[in-house]
Design a protein around this motif. Sequence first.
Motif, PDB file in Angstrom:
ATOM      1  N   ARG A   8       0.510  -1.401  -0.152  1.00 25.84           N
ATOM      2  CA  ARG A   8       0.169   0.150  -0.033  1.00 25.84           C
ATOM      3  C   ARG A   8       0.536   0.904  -0.296  1.00 25.84           C
ATOM      4  O   ARG A   8       1.776   1.295   0.675  1.00 25.84           O
ATOM      5  CB  ARG A   8      -0.570   0.200   1.334  1.00 25.84           C
ATOM      6  CG  ARG A   8      -1.782  -0.670   1.301  1.00 25.84           C
ATOM      7  CD  ARG A   8      -3.205  -0.813   2.107  1.00 25.84           C
ATOM      8  NE  ARG A   8      -3.791  -1.740   2.342  1.00 25.84           N
ATOM      9  CZ  ARG A   8      -3.833  -2.313   4.024  1.00 25.84           C
ATOM     10  NH1 ARG A   8      -3.773  -1.199   5.016  1.00 25.84           N
ATOM     11  NH2 ARG A   8      -4.697  -3.237   4.020  1.00 25.84           N
ATOM     12  N   ASN A   9       0.802   2.013  -0.898  1.00 24.71           N
ATOM     13  CA  ASN A   9       1.837   3.283  -1.158  1.00 24.71           C
ATOM     14  C   ASN A   9       3.184   2.981  -0.292  1.00 24.71           C
ATOM     15  O   ASN A   9       2.926   4.180  -0.370  1.00 24.71           O
ATOM     16  CB  ASN A   9       0.698   4.690  -0.328  1.00 24.71           C
ATOM     17  CG  ASN A   9       1.195   5.560  -0.516  1.00 24.71           C
ATOM     18  OD1 ASN A   9       1.405   5.691  -1.611  1.00 24.71           O
ATOM     19  ND2 ASN A   9       0.750   6.768   0.332  1.00 24.71           N
ATOM     20  N   VAL A  10       3.585   1.663  -1.080  1.00 22.56           N
ATOM     21  CA  VAL A  10       5.102   2.419  -1.135  1.00 22.56           C
ATOM     22  C   VAL A  10       5.416   3.256  -1.284  1.00 22.56           C
ATOM     23  O   VAL A  10       5.885   3.170  -2.066  1.00 22.56           O
ATOM     24  CB  VAL A  10       5.429   0.224  -1.426  1.00 22.56           C
ATOM     25  CG1 VAL A  10       7.001   0.213  -0.990  1.00 22.56           C
ATOM     26  CG2 VAL A  10       4.272  -0.499  -0.995  1.00 22.56           C
ATOM     27  N   SER A  11       6.251   3.577  -1.051  1.00 17.19           N
ATOM     28  CA  SER A  11       7.543   4.420  -1.239  1.00 17.19           C
ATOM     29  C   SER A  11       8.926   4.439  -0.236  1.00 17.19           C
ATOM     30  O   SER A  11       9.566   3.437   0.558  1.00 17.19           O
ATOM     31  CB  SER A  11       7.544   5.991  -1.365  1.00 17.19           C
ATOM     32  OG  SER A  11       5.682   6.248  -1.242  1.00 17.19           O
ATOM     33  N   LEU A  12       9.916   4.843  -1.754  1.00 18.69           N
ATOM     34  CA  LEU A  12      10.941   4.100  -0.643  1.00 18.69           C
ATOM     35  C   LEU A  12      12.246   5.244  -2.307  1.00 18.69           C
ATOM     36  O   LEU A  12      12.425   5.425  -3.180  1.00 18.69           O
ATOM     37  CB  LEU A  12      11.363   2.826  -1.295  1.00 18.69           C
ATOM     38  CG  LEU A  12      12.757   2.162  -0.739  1.00 18.69           C
ATOM     39  CD1 LEU A  12      12.923   0.428  -0.597  1.00 18.69           C
ATOM     40  CD2 LEU A  12      13.893   2.070  -1.423  1.00 18.69           C
TER      41      LEU A  12
END
Lengths: 256, 263
Positions: A8-12
């Motif tokens: 879910r809404n993975v940001s990196l």
Amino acid sequence: MAGYIEGRNVSLTFRPPNRAPVRALGGFDIAVEEGEFLSIVGPSGCGKSTFLNVVLGLTKLDSGEVLMHGKPIGGPGSDRAMVFQEFGLLPWRTVQHNIELGLELKKVPAEKRRATAERLVVLVGLAGFEQHYPHELSGGMKQRVGLARALATDPDVLLMDEPFAALDAQTRDLMQAELLRIWREARKTVLFVTHQIDEAIYLSDRVVVMSKRPGRAKKIFAIGLPRPREYEMRVTPQFNDLKLEIWNTLKDEIVA
Amino acid sequence: MAEQAIVRPTFAVRYRKILLGGFAVILFFAAWQAIFLFVPFNPLFISKPSLIAAGLVDLVDSGDLFHDLAVSAVPFFIGLAAAVIVGVPLGIVMGWRPRVGYALDPLMTVFYASPLVALAPLLVIFFGVGVSGKAVIVFVLSVFPFIFNAHAGVRAVDRLLINVVRSLGGGEWDLYRKVIFPSVLPYIVAGSRIAVGRALIAVLVGEFFAASEGIGYAISRFGDIFALDRMFGCILVVMAIAVVLTEGIRWAERAAFPWRAGQ
């Protein structure tokens, strides 16, 4: 519906020293069903391998969450195993001992380890090569070992990071068919990253196309081809229509 | 069918490396022997192969040679063993823990590059003229090849293999055991070839300075009493031991690491 593996809404963002930070993933959403074969295609550097590493538990994300069975992934676990593009076999170990590696790390007794390795060597078609070292094997055979090693710990999820990219075209075709056969027998959830649209369609139940960096899910394609898949399906109009559609979605994202 | 026959090299071709190398050695001793026919050297300062051989037979007969070799072997192996036990873990930790590496690297480089043999007289004063003094000199000279080769080996470890073991649930200790140590092992064996050479020098130097027995002591004593045939005999024995040890390690490298054949 909540997925088996859910991002879910993975940001990196990677922050290499002395260089500009790189936003690898920017709000990636995905839901993988149990037992599903799901492929991710996307332009180079879109963060698809990074996402696999997050699911594997080797890379931490900045924001968003990745859940498995509804629980956040905190690190490596025996419910997941990776098949690596460059195989990652220990060169000083024989085929058998490479396959046993994960079981050894889990302190499984030697007898049981050997039994598992024997069974998997047959499953991946390497019977008779148990005592060979990796340097004595072809690329396709090395990846068979990589697959057997990943299956040895009996994970629920197989993560495959361009596993056939280092192989020649014919070996690759053969390995795809082999993978489908093994998948039918082993019944795992597979998360498969590739550059090849053909490969993604041929193998998968669904194909996720990612945007260019920072990666998001651009579009998801359901592959309606019946199973078991046959090689002939690759030349059907249905296959080619899908291929064209996926390509049209993907091509705007490719920065050449 | 003729073109499918396997070509078998002749005896001379197959063994040409050994034959040519052996021939050169024989030629060297023959020339050494022959030069005395033309030049009247003072036998006080130089000996010839025939006399050296006779002297060696004498030393073997009396048992002196084996006694001296056995005496020298003890500090040689103790010192080398200590060098492995200290050098290998230290080199691995320096390579795997960058901060330890940054801290110790300059110091170790200084020690490795400097002629530590110069410390031998001091070490003999500290640790005595017996086994311990010599073992310490051997240790000081031979520990650095182990440190530096283990260090280099760790830096060459394939990161992918580290990730493989981590992904399968391996902890820090598993990384050392399953990946780092096996990767580093061939580097350690290669380093031991250098270390063995330095350890031999260390034993000889230790016995030159202060000893009452041992092969180094024998060389120095025979030199003092102008028994050059025996002195050269002992030197040739030491040379032969050096060759056997280093070539033995080279052979063991090929036999012990079959998986390196493909790299």
